[in-house]
Design a protein around this motif. Structure first.
Motif, PDB file in Angstrom:
ATOM      1  N   CYS G  56      -4.385  -2.879  19.589  1.00 36.99           N
ATOM      2  CA  CYS G  56      -4.324  -3.365  18.382  1.00 36.99           C
ATOM      3  C   CYS G  56      -3.341  -2.411  17.829  1.00 36.99           C
ATOM      4  CB  CYS G  56      -5.552  -4.054  17.254  1.00 36.99           C
ATOM      5  SG  CYS G  56      -6.074  -5.352  18.334  1.00 36.99           S
ATOM      6  N   GLU G  57      -4.066  -0.721  17.721  1.00 38.00           N
ATOM      7  CA  GLU G  57      -3.176   0.346  17.237  1.00 38.00           C
ATOM      8  C   GLU G  57      -1.999   0.004  17.180  1.00 38.00           C
ATOM      9  OE1 GLU G  57      -6.331   3.547  17.155  1.00 38.00           O
ATOM     10  OE2 GLU G  57      -4.298   4.939  17.951  1.00 38.00           O
ATOM     11  N   GLY G  58      -1.009  -0.039  16.053  1.00 40.69           N
ATOM     12  CA  GLY G  58       0.490   0.140  16.058  1.00 40.69           C
ATOM     13  C   GLY G  58       0.776  -1.250  15.669  1.00 40.69           C
ATOM     14  N   LYS G  59      -0.354  -2.427  15.955  1.00 40.28           N
ATOM     15  CA  LYS G  59       0.672  -4.171  15.836  1.00 40.28           C
ATOM     16  C   LYS G  59      -0.064  -4.241  14.914  1.00 40.28           C
ATOM     17  CE  LYS G  59       0.423  -4.895  20.640  1.00 40.28           C
ATOM     18  NZ  LYS G  59      -0.127  -3.628  21.831  1.00 40.28           N
ATOM     19  N   SER G  60       0.747  -5.202  14.262  1.00 38.45           N
ATOM     20  CA  SER G  60       0.537  -5.595  12.302  1.00 38.45           C
ATOM     21  C   SER G  60      -0.690  -6.465  13.406  1.00 38.45           C
ATOM     22  CB  SER G  60       1.973  -6.182  12.216  1.00 38.45           C
ATOM     23  OG  SER G  60       2.653  -6.796  12.812  1.00 38.45           O
ATOM     24  N   ALA G  61      -1.122  -7.164  12.424  1.00 36.10           N
ATOM     25  CA  ALA G  61      -2.505  -8.501  12.233  1.00 36.10           C
ATOM     26  C   ALA G  61      -1.659  -9.333  12.448  1.00 36.10           C
ATOM     27  CB  ALA G  61      -2.941  -8.131  10.753  1.00 36.10           C
ATOM     28  N   GLU G  62      -0.168  -9.495  12.220  1.00 36.87           N
ATOM     29  CA  GLU G  62       0.676 -10.468  12.540  1.00 36.87           C
ATOM     30  C   GLU G  62       0.884 -10.998  13.768  1.00 36.87           C
ATOM     31  OE1 GLU G  62       1.051  -9.510   9.686  1.00 36.87           O
ATOM     32  OE2 GLU G  62      -0.264 -11.041   8.892  1.00 36.87           O
ATOM     33  N   GLU G  86      -9.760  -5.172   8.618  1.00 36.70           N
ATOM     34  CA  GLU G  86      -8.840  -5.572   8.289  1.00 36.70           C
ATOM     35  C   GLU G  86      -8.110  -7.078   8.922  1.00 36.70           C
ATOM     36  OE1 GLU G  86      -8.060  -1.718   7.052  1.00 36.70           O
ATOM     37  OE2 GLU G  86     -10.025  -2.106   8.241  1.00 36.70           O
ATOM     38  N   LYS G  87      -7.507  -6.057   9.929  1.00 37.85           N
ATOM     39  CA  LYS G  87      -6.692  -7.089  10.900  1.00 37.85           C
ATOM     40  C   LYS G  87      -7.802  -8.055  11.786  1.00 37.85           C
ATOM     41  CE  LYS G  87      -3.453  -3.600  12.522  1.00 37.85           C
ATOM     42  NZ  LYS G  87      -3.116  -2.865  13.453  1.00 37.85           N
ATOM     43  N   TYR G  88      -9.160  -7.906  11.640  1.00 37.21           N
ATOM     44  CA  TYR G  88      -9.381  -8.613  12.064  1.00 37.21           C
ATOM     45  C   TYR G  88      -9.965 -10.417  11.226  1.00 37.21           C
ATOM     46  CZ  TYR G  88     -13.409 -11.010  13.710  1.00 37.21           C
ATOM     47  OH  TYR G  88     -15.023 -12.497  13.930  1.00 37.21           O
ATOM     48  N   ALA G  89     -10.301  -9.377   9.806  1.00 39.50           N
ATOM     49  CA  ALA G  89      -9.955 -11.093   8.903  1.00 39.50           C
ATOM     50  C   ALA G  89      -9.133 -11.526   9.379  1.00 39.50           C
ATOM     51  CB  ALA G  89      -9.809 -10.705   7.911  1.00 39.50           C
ATOM     52  N   LEU G  90      -7.940 -11.719   9.941  1.00 44.95           N
ATOM     53  CA  LEU G  90      -7.181 -12.781   9.984  1.00 44.95           C
ATOM     54  C   LEU G  90      -7.644 -13.374  11.240  1.00 44.95           C
ATOM     55  CD1 LEU G  90      -4.253 -13.348   8.669  1.00 44.95           C
ATOM     56  CD2 LEU G  90      -2.812 -12.408  10.301  1.00 44.95           C
ATOM     57  N   LEU G  91      -7.939 -13.051  12.176  1.00 47.95           N
ATOM     58  CA  LEU G  91      -8.413 -13.263  13.465  1.00 47.95           C
ATOM     59  C   LEU G  91      -9.864 -14.621  13.732  1.00 47.95           C
ATOM     60  CD1 LEU G  91      -8.667 -10.862  15.811  1.00 47.95           C
ATOM     61  CD2 LEU G  91      -6.562 -12.462  15.584  1.00 47.95           C
ATOM     62  N   GLU G  92     -10.676 -13.882  12.036  1.00 43.93           N
ATOM     63  CA  GLU G  92     -12.270 -14.730  12.389  1.00 43.93           C
ATOM     64  C   GLU G  92     -11.856 -16.159  11.851  1.00 43.93           C
ATOM     65  OE1 GLU G  92     -15.016 -13.207   9.440  1.00 43.93           O
ATOM     66  OE2 GLU G  92     -15.939 -13.098  10.432  1.00 43.93           O
ATOM     67  N   VAL G  98     -14.770 -15.701  17.669  1.00 44.66           N
ATOM     68  CA  VAL G  98     -14.516 -15.015  18.427  1.00 44.66           C
ATOM     69  C   VAL G  98     -15.930 -14.005  17.422  1.00 44.66           C
ATOM     70  CG1 VAL G  98     -12.781 -14.503  16.378  1.00 44.66           C
ATOM     71  CG2 VAL G  98     -12.527 -13.348  17.869  1.00 44.66           C
ATOM     72  N   ARG G  99     -15.644 -12.641  17.991  1.00 44.72           N
ATOM     73  CA  ARG G  99     -16.979 -12.212  17.588  1.00 44.72           C
ATOM     74  C   ARG G  99     -16.949 -10.767  17.522  1.00 44.72           C
ATOM     75  NH1 ARG G  99     -20.867  -9.860  19.870  1.00 44.72           N
ATOM     76  NH2 ARG G  99     -20.178  -9.833  22.224  1.00 44.72           N
ATOM     77  N   ARG G 105     -15.447  -1.178  16.844  1.00 43.22           N
ATOM     78  CA  ARG G 105     -13.436  -1.565  16.655  1.00 43.22           C
ATOM     79  C   ARG G 105     -13.340  -2.832  17.826  1.00 43.22           C
ATOM     80  NH1 ARG G 105      -9.528   1.965  14.035  1.00 43.22           N
ATOM     81  NH2 ARG G 105      -9.613   2.817  16.352  1.00 43.22           N
ATOM     82  N   ILE G 106     -14.389  -3.871  17.908  1.00 41.82           N
ATOM     83  CA  ILE G 106     -13.495  -4.502  18.972  1.00 41.82           C
ATOM     84  C   ILE G 106     -13.978  -6.324  19.152  1.00 41.82           C
ATOM     85  CG2 ILE G 106     -16.011  -3.810  20.388  1.00 41.82           C
ATOM     86  CD1 ILE G 106     -13.887  -4.412  22.615  1.00 41.82           C
ATOM     87  N   ALA G 107     -12.740  -6.895  19.405  1.00 40.71           N
ATOM     88  CA  ALA G 107     -13.358  -8.269  18.531  1.00 40.71           C
ATOM     89  C   ALA G 107     -13.621  -9.156  20.431  1.00 40.71           C
ATOM     90  CB  ALA G 107     -12.090  -9.261  18.007  1.00 40.71           C
TER      91      ALA G 107
END
Lengths: 252, 252, 252, 252, 252, 252, 252, 252
Positions: G56-62, G86-92, G98-99, G105-107
């Motif tokens: 996920c590093e260097g990728k946007s949350a979208e 912060e990026k995880y918040a969007l996935l949740e 998802v966990r 720092r891994i989902a």
């Protein structure tokens, strides 16, 4: 200074409308324009077929604007690379027809459409290499070339690359963008005969060393005849492609 | 495998003299030839327009000879780079029409003259860079291109370079060989519009770092659109020029 | 300690107004002044002809102010390099006649005008090298020398450099500021006979390696007799010019 | 080409003995002499006040001889650096009045005694640094300067250095040769006000890194205004001293 | 685990109050204490004479607190290095008698005063090296040693160093803190006979390489018998001094 | 100069047999002896308790002999390190009582037996590290210390190390010699409380980087209070141990 | 694409419900899914037994969300590494089941429980290495393996390691996480016979060089047969363990 | 010590033929054998399933022979790596059944045939990588595994690799040997699911950096789950494969 403006000047001399000595002086003075902090090289388009671009990193927004106005004022097209969105905001109202590619962090203003150029295919190993490729794609467009994008075809899933065989074979030049180990260049270089330029990117961590590993990998490519530019230098790769393809167009 | 041999094979299939399935099998088997220690890539000429070359460093004279015989036996031209004079002695009697460039440490055997190519100018910064340039010059010749040599024109005496302005402007591609600080590339890149390829050489001492300083200098060239190959890689630079110039010839 | 103050002390001894032993002790004690965190070297002006400067990076604004007050209090001129605008704000009210060059991040307070010195020309390869050059220019001014600025004359547009030939030939010493590949030093070093000092800057990206490539390029310059200082060290280059030019002035 | 020869040429033009256009052509042709593998820069003495030197490493004895003959033939003095004793043997009979410094591996042939120059003091940290210092000493002599040698005064026994205080204070320029940690430069730079040039040497082992540690140490010297040349570059340091001292002589 | 607690345990065994096998088991279990994220090594004081310290960088304030409570709970003294002021705020209320050195970023809590130790002198080359020296000074104090501070005595003004000759000669061990070129170590090592430990600091810019140049300079010191610790490792240098001085105290 | 010779001189002054001013002059002159290529530091034994050693690498056999004779002539003991067997052959007949350790490449001549010193244990990780350890062992012997050798106890077979626990616990100082990853230092440092000095060796290949990996590993040792010397510097490690142990002896 | 889905497809072909040519086409098209910025490699699970993970590093949350939806949509399990909270918040809310492991720092989102795998023991040298180990632990869990955690057992307190002997001997594979000097790998490698994979971490300062010292130390381990992955690459180490253990499970 | 010998010892204890305490002592003494310069680790076969190998570089022929005799004398199999042909000559008459692989520079003497192991495939990118692969192949054979050789299949002619698809899919573990850019590892890692170990070789020139570029490329491989050993470490890669495959065999 655009070549056509120069021709006009010389024609004036030819028909006696301008004294040769005066023309020489004018020519010399026009070759660059001195700002307090920069000498804009108007002569470059004449020497090399493409205008001076502004490398915006480390320049203030005001400096970028002043140089941009000098370039546009001389009738040249504008390319501003490594341009943050905030700095671009200042250009937006003031430079006519300017356009911004946010991913590639590059602004373009075309006043004089370039003659139609060649077909260049851009391949990236991963998603994170795309910004560097976009800088190249915009530069190619501004110089008249068609940029074909084939993104995220790294060698760990090599079937994704081979599925694009036709578009790769069609290209007149190939630009390969890869960070990490940069292996994509060797595979692409091995299956094609046209010019192939590697652009190492600063993608990766640890021993990726900010792109140094990709760079060294590309320089040691077992595919012969591939060349390389500086890390993350999408603009330079596009200019190199232009040096290659411009004569092909002229010959047509 | 040479393209003309392939065409012959396909024509046999076309006129029913060869079963398609058998042809396919033959094609596959012919694509490389397995020696005990190497797989000679006969297919390369077909894919890329130039034959596999032998990089002789770290190979025994016997291995070089065996690979050379396999290449020549398949009808291809031979290029053997980084070849010591002692190893060459073994080839001399056994490979027909082989020739040796002692300075460039490269052997060439032309069986099938290539079609006439482009005009490539080679500039070296100093006398010590000449061996690398000679490796490139011989490779260019074997691929059909004319190699113009302009040697010892480093920027510390920049009038020597400008005295050659005409020959520089005439070239279809420029190869710049320089060790130490590699500054020649930037100056040449700034005064020309054709493709320019930098070849850093391992000339220099102390902080020259075996060519690394010249390489990094060239990658950071303020002249845009120049590209670079590995340190001392004259062969690679020539192949890159061939990738660029071959399409120009085809179009004629 | 300023040389004139010392002379006064010695004269007192000469006319019996001060006991030699007492003078010696005083001299010794005066040679540096101990703050809780620094020993200000008042003796330096005596030994070397220029006062101690404050390198402000990594010092708190309070430390900078205290050292500045000690220097100014001893009657010396003040130079504070690598000084952020915020830290400067604290000095502004408290150090008499202090002045700030925002681009060069340097503050100067002249209490005692230096004798007129030499003429030093500063050349930068690009716009981004200007801050380092400004640090040098201010330092030169504080030491009594005239700083001629020729900015943005990198070798990719070498006509910009040659257009300034006269001002280059006029200089008594040349300082060359360049990042990226640092090639400007070699060209300037090759066309001039006066002392030339290269200042590599940290401008560039990727293989520019924070100025290391420019530094190594400059150290390997094919122009003989050029010397180099640390990356971004404009202050040091100016001091080196002062070491060179001071004896020329004395001889007049 | 020596300046006096040039003056002669121009005087001929002045008194009508030579056509200006012919003189220009002659001038241009004389500026360098083309050997098959080198362009000897006869113009250098004119531009810079010292002739081109031959860097012999990587050149064959035959190449060295040919270039030496071209230089001597044009009336210039000869300096050949990094010259092995074996290669020198070939020069000995053929270049008039040539002389060899075995420790400094440098050959000198003076045809035209230079005007008397300045006084340069050379300090080495250890015994092993002497060869590099000798290369500088011979070069200084050939350019007309007096070379004072103070050898083996490294800072681990700092009383040895201070015992030479007078000779250090007497110098017009100081060259400091040191390998390992290179600390001698900082101490010398701190006690003197004249130009100080550091020459890192490749002496040391392990983390001495072939002179890189001494180089970096010198570039970071806490003594301000010292400059540095490439590792083991005694010739370059002497040329830098010449650039500094030549104007001092002229003014007399 | 403190040695006196261990002695108590063994005495119980000796007088039959505890079964040997049970003692062994207890001993083993006591040797470290398992937190969810750390194993506090209570055994260290026994093995080495000093307790485990907490290196706080990269640990959360909660982790630091938990480990600190475990250490203090076992009766040991506490040292917490690289501790930000914000993290320290959490400790302040909760760890009895804890104290904070803001400059050295180190917290200390002494429960059990150490026996009186040796006299260690700390010299820094500049003002910016002081934070690393303060980390060492606090560590030395916590281990019972007297820390003499001589700050800002770099070799560029070597008279500042020699003015402290007596305090230097008095020390039982010397710690030298220097960034940039690290030359202070060689000078100090050359004038003293006691143990000298160099601590390279990350002070400097450009080729200072974050302390690497100082480190390599120190490792190549021409003063024999000096040793070195990691960059900025004030704590480690103090522990090394403790290893040296502890036996001297025991012998009294 | 040996301390006892100095005492004699001072006693002469004390009993009026020598004028103080003359003694001072004599003292100064005796402090070093000037050979054409070296200044032998006779004063070192006085300042530091051990004589100057000769580092023979890069010195000719003649230079080594001359310096050795100067040292022996002043009444000091001789240590010559990095001495090839061929160079030693020249010393053998000419320096009285000289002895050679072929593995450690070190020659020793004891004229004046040192007072009995401490007990130092030398551990090597492998067989290949032994030469560096032998250099240290001979140096220790010449300075009066007993050298205990525990060789080939690398951590991959850690039972070999623990089998020597008693001899390790007995030492007053520990020297650890290891190439490759240098892990032995951390394990030894963790189980002992006395001074531990790591000597990285250049043993290993590839990423061993000529000892750099062992050096960096040792500098990052998780065992606190260990110090390090330069790669392969057995002599320096022994001198460091002498600095540590000499005061312990004096106190007895 | 999951193997079971593929089997279904092939069975349709087998029972005539799908034309083979159509199946082939479908298969090919299904092998990756093209998003505007990525080609999700659904084929990977088939080729390698584990699905593509998102770095996920260097990728946007979208971008992360879109790729995650593509992976989950194809029926595969999801692993997203280097994912900020912060990026995880969007996935949740959007990715079912998802966990998130905040330290690692891994989902993870498991749709299809993997078959039971092997037993892997993870050892860290310190507390700061835990985040990298947690990334590995979660990855192992998602691939069906049991992850045994033994944290903070660095070699400076080697009794902490030996106290865990039994759990170490029980493991089918060992992952060793260490920064600084990385010595733990050698000790663990020397006492075990199962596969041992070293994961250098970027923990440490100064000469730790961001993990490079640990990496090089591990590559030079004197314990034979240990292998290494990139700095901080917990995910890669877990995948390597899976490659090793998967066949062991299959054989049962 | 071989495991069967140990079992015999323990059985003696079991049937009362040996006192347990005596057995323990015997066991301890047998664990390694002390030569003057080495401690042969007889215990290793017991701990790890393979005997200690001799790394011959930097050892004299006599040392190699003595260690070899100790190993063979204890009943273990012998592996001697990095063994020159000249050193091998000494072993030939004296070690029973010893055999030499000249290309891989490795000697093997099997006294006790290992149980049948797994199938390991070795791929090299070029001809020059073969010596490193041969070292691995011989080691594998000595440990009971079958070594399949697929040589000269670098990615520039990727059809050569794909033609071997079946033999690649058949392997239980893959070893990939490549110098230069090391790209072969990524391609192989992407098409296989079994354990893949990369062995960077020192093949290449210039920026190949003696194998460092291949190493870093491999560590950054975009194929997940591949691991790496030191440059040119064929022996280590084979041991790693043995750690992986041994349990597979045991389970049968």
């Amino acid at each position: 200074m655009r070549p056509d403006l120069l021709k006009e000047l010389l024609e004036k001399v030819g028909r006696g409308a301008l004294d040769p000595a005066a023309a020489l002086e004018k020519l010399r003075n026009l070759s660059f324009e001195q700002l307090p902090f920069a000498r804009v090289d108007h002569h470059r388009a004449l020497r090399q077929g493409w205008p001076e671009a502004i490398f915006c990193e480390g320049k203030s927004a005001e400096q970028v604007l002043a140089i941009a106005e000098a370039i546009v004022g001389s009738g040249s097209n504008l390319l501003a690379t490594r341009l943050d969105a905030e700095k671009y905001a200042l250009l937006e109202g003031k430079i006519p027809s300017v356009r911004y590619n946010r991913e590639g962090r590059i602004a373009v203003a075309i006043q004089d459409a370039p003659p139609p150029g060649g077909k260049v295919t851009l391949l990236t190993a991963g998603t994170s290499d795309i910004p560097v490729a976009e800088e190249a794609a915009e530069t190619l467009g501004a110089l008249g070339h068609a940029a074909e994008r084939i993104y995220d075809v790294g060698v760990a899933g090599i079937h994704r690359l081979f599925a694009e065989g036709e578009r790769i074979r069609d290209a007149e030049a190939l630009l390969v963008f890869a960070g990490m180990e940069g292996a994509l260049l060797s595979v692409v270089g091995g299956i094609s005969a046209v010019p192939v330029i590697g652009v190492p990117t600063s993608i990766g961590y640890g021993t990726a060393l900010g792109g140094m590993t990709a760079l060294f990998g590309m320089l040691n490519s077992c595919a012969s005849g591939v060349t390389v530019v500086n890390i993350d230098n999408g603009f330079g790769a596009a200019c190199a492609a232009h040096r290659i393809l411009a004569p092909l167009r002229e010959g047509e």
